[in-house]
Write a protein that holds these residues in place. Structure first.
Motif, PDB file in Angstrom:
ATOM      1  N   ALA A  42       5.711   1.756   8.602  1.00 56.80           N
ATOM      2  CA  ALA A  42       6.693   2.420   7.743  1.00 56.80           C
ATOM      3  C   ALA A  42       7.208   1.483   6.656  1.00 56.80           C
ATOM      4  CB  ALA A  42       7.854   2.942   8.584  1.00 56.80           C
ATOM      5  N   LEU A  43       7.255   0.175   6.939  1.00 59.21           N
ATOM      6  CA  LEU A  43       7.761  -0.794   5.969  1.00 59.21           C
ATOM      7  C   LEU A  43       6.705  -1.263   4.971  1.00 59.21           C
ATOM      8  CD1 LEU A  43      10.041  -2.974   8.270  1.00 59.21           C
ATOM      9  CD2 LEU A  43      10.757  -1.307   6.543  1.00 59.21           C
ATOM     10  N   LEU A  44       5.439  -1.198   5.325  1.00 58.51           N
ATOM     11  CA  LEU A  44       4.391  -1.684   4.433  1.00 58.51           C
ATOM     12  C   LEU A  44       4.354  -0.969   3.080  1.00 58.51           C
ATOM     13  CD1 LEU A  44       1.458  -2.430   6.907  1.00 58.51           C
ATOM     14  CD2 LEU A  44       2.971  -4.054   5.761  1.00 58.51           C
ATOM     15  N   PRO A  45       4.508   0.363   3.020  1.00 60.86           N
ATOM     16  CA  PRO A  45       4.545   1.001   1.701  1.00 60.86           C
ATOM     17  C   PRO A  45       5.726   0.544   0.841  1.00 60.86           C
ATOM     18  CG  PRO A  45       4.127   2.636   3.391  1.00 60.86           C
ATOM     19  CD  PRO A  45       4.469   1.354   4.095  1.00 60.86           C
ATOM     20  N   VAL A  46       6.833   0.215   1.480  1.00 61.64           N
ATOM     21  CA  VAL A  46       7.985  -0.304   0.735  1.00 61.64           C
ATOM     22  C   VAL A  46       7.609  -1.620   0.071  1.00 61.64           C
ATOM     23  CG1 VAL A  46      10.350  -1.176   0.949  1.00 61.64           C
ATOM     24  CG2 VAL A  46       9.652   0.848   2.240  1.00 61.64           C
ATOM     25  N   LEU A  47       6.939  -2.500   0.823  1.00 66.19           N
ATOM     26  CA  LEU A  47       6.506  -3.781   0.259  1.00 66.19           C
ATOM     27  C   LEU A  47       5.495  -3.581  -0.870  1.00 66.19           C
ATOM     28  CD1 LEU A  47       6.127  -6.049   3.411  1.00 66.19           C
ATOM     29  CD2 LEU A  47       7.767  -6.330   1.547  1.00 66.19           C
ATOM     30  N   VAL A  48       4.582  -2.648  -0.709  1.00 69.37           N
ATOM     31  CA  VAL A  48       3.568  -2.400  -1.740  1.00 69.37           C
ATOM     32  C   VAL A  48       4.230  -1.895  -3.017  1.00 69.37           C
ATOM     33  CG1 VAL A  48       1.614  -0.922  -2.361  1.00 69.37           C
ATOM     34  CG2 VAL A  48       1.688  -2.014  -0.113  1.00 69.37           C
ATOM     35  N   ALA A  92      13.929 -12.207  -3.128  1.00 68.68           N
ATOM     36  CA  ALA A  92      14.243 -11.256  -2.057  1.00 68.68           C
ATOM     37  C   ALA A  92      12.955 -10.668  -1.475  1.00 68.68           C
ATOM     38  CB  ALA A  92      15.156 -10.146  -2.579  1.00 68.68           C
ATOM     39  N   TYR A  93      11.988 -10.379  -2.336  1.00 69.41           N
ATOM     40  CA  TYR A  93      10.693  -9.869  -1.866  1.00 69.41           C
ATOM     41  C   TYR A  93      10.010 -10.895  -0.965  1.00 69.41           C
ATOM     42  CZ  TYR A  93       5.794  -8.546  -1.898  1.00 69.41           C
ATOM     43  OH  TYR A  93       4.510  -8.236  -1.504  1.00 69.41           O
ATOM     44  N   ARG A  94      10.002 -12.147  -1.403  1.00 69.20           N
ATOM     45  CA  ARG A  94       9.369 -13.201  -0.582  1.00 69.20           C
ATOM     46  C   ARG A  94      10.071 -13.347   0.766  1.00 69.20           C
ATOM     47  NH1 ARG A  94       8.323 -15.493  -5.695  1.00 69.20           N
ATOM     48  NH2 ARG A  94      10.325 -16.548  -5.812  1.00 69.20           N
ATOM     49  N   ARG A  95      11.402 -13.284   0.765  1.00 67.73           N
ATOM     50  CA  ARG A  95      12.139 -13.375   2.042  1.00 67.73           C
ATOM     51  C   ARG A  95      11.789 -12.202   2.952  1.00 67.73           C
ATOM     52  NH1 ARG A  95      16.514 -14.831  -1.277  1.00 67.73           N
ATOM     53  NH2 ARG A  95      17.313 -12.725  -1.070  1.00 67.73           N
ATOM     54  N   ALA A  96      11.727 -11.002   2.401  1.00 66.38           N
ATOM     55  CA  ALA A  96      11.402  -9.821   3.203  1.00 66.38           C
ATOM     56  C   ALA A  96       9.997  -9.939   3.785  1.00 66.38           C
ATOM     57  CB  ALA A  96      11.521  -8.558   2.351  1.00 66.38           C
ATOM     58  N   LEU A  97       9.048 -10.351   2.960  1.00 66.15           N
ATOM     59  CA  LEU A  97       7.673 -10.520   3.425  1.00 66.15           C
ATOM     60  C   LEU A  97       7.590 -11.585   4.516  1.00 66.15           C
ATOM     61  CD1 LEU A  97       4.732  -9.638   3.012  1.00 66.15           C
ATOM     62  CD2 LEU A  97       4.567 -11.358   1.220  1.00 66.15           C
TER      63      LEU A  97
END
Length: 116
Positions: A38-44, A79-84
């Motif tokens: 569910a989280l992978l599309p958010v990252l993409v 923030a993206y790098r931290r989330a990943l």
């Protein structure tokens, strides 16, 4: 969704959360896999947005409030790098602590053509 909203989705990501999704009182076998899927599309989507912003900044076009856009881009990229990183660390800790160091048997790996 704002980048702050996206970042909040990953704040509580941890080994413990993945453990609870499978072994907790309301857990089920594919709970961790489903949560990560569910989280992978958010990252993409987030990455695509960052790439568009980066390309726009690099194009040299006149951007109103350029300094603001550049600062926001740096903050959002971090923030993206931290989330990943949180997602990666949680999944790896969960997988290796719970599954052991054998061949990956996760459905996530299978979907990507991994070994099973």
């Amino acid at each position: 969704m704002s980048w702050q909203g996206r970042a909040r989705l990953f704040e509580d990501m941890s080994y413990d959360k993945l453990w609870d999704l499978e072994m907790g009182p309301d857990g089920y076998d594919d709970g961790p896999d489903d949560h990560i899927r569910a989280l992978l599309p958010v990252l993409v989507d987030w990455r695509e947005q960052l790439e568009r912003t980066r390309d726009r900044l690099r194009s040299g076009e006149e951007i109103p409030y350029r300094a603001f856009v550049e600062r926001r881009f740096r903050e959002e990229s971090e923030a993206y790098r931290r989330a990943l990183l949180k997602l990666s660390e949680a999944w790896l800790a969960y997988f290796f602590c719970f599954e052991g160091a054998g061949i990956p048997t996760s459905l996530i790996f299978d979907a990507d053509g991994g070994a099973k």
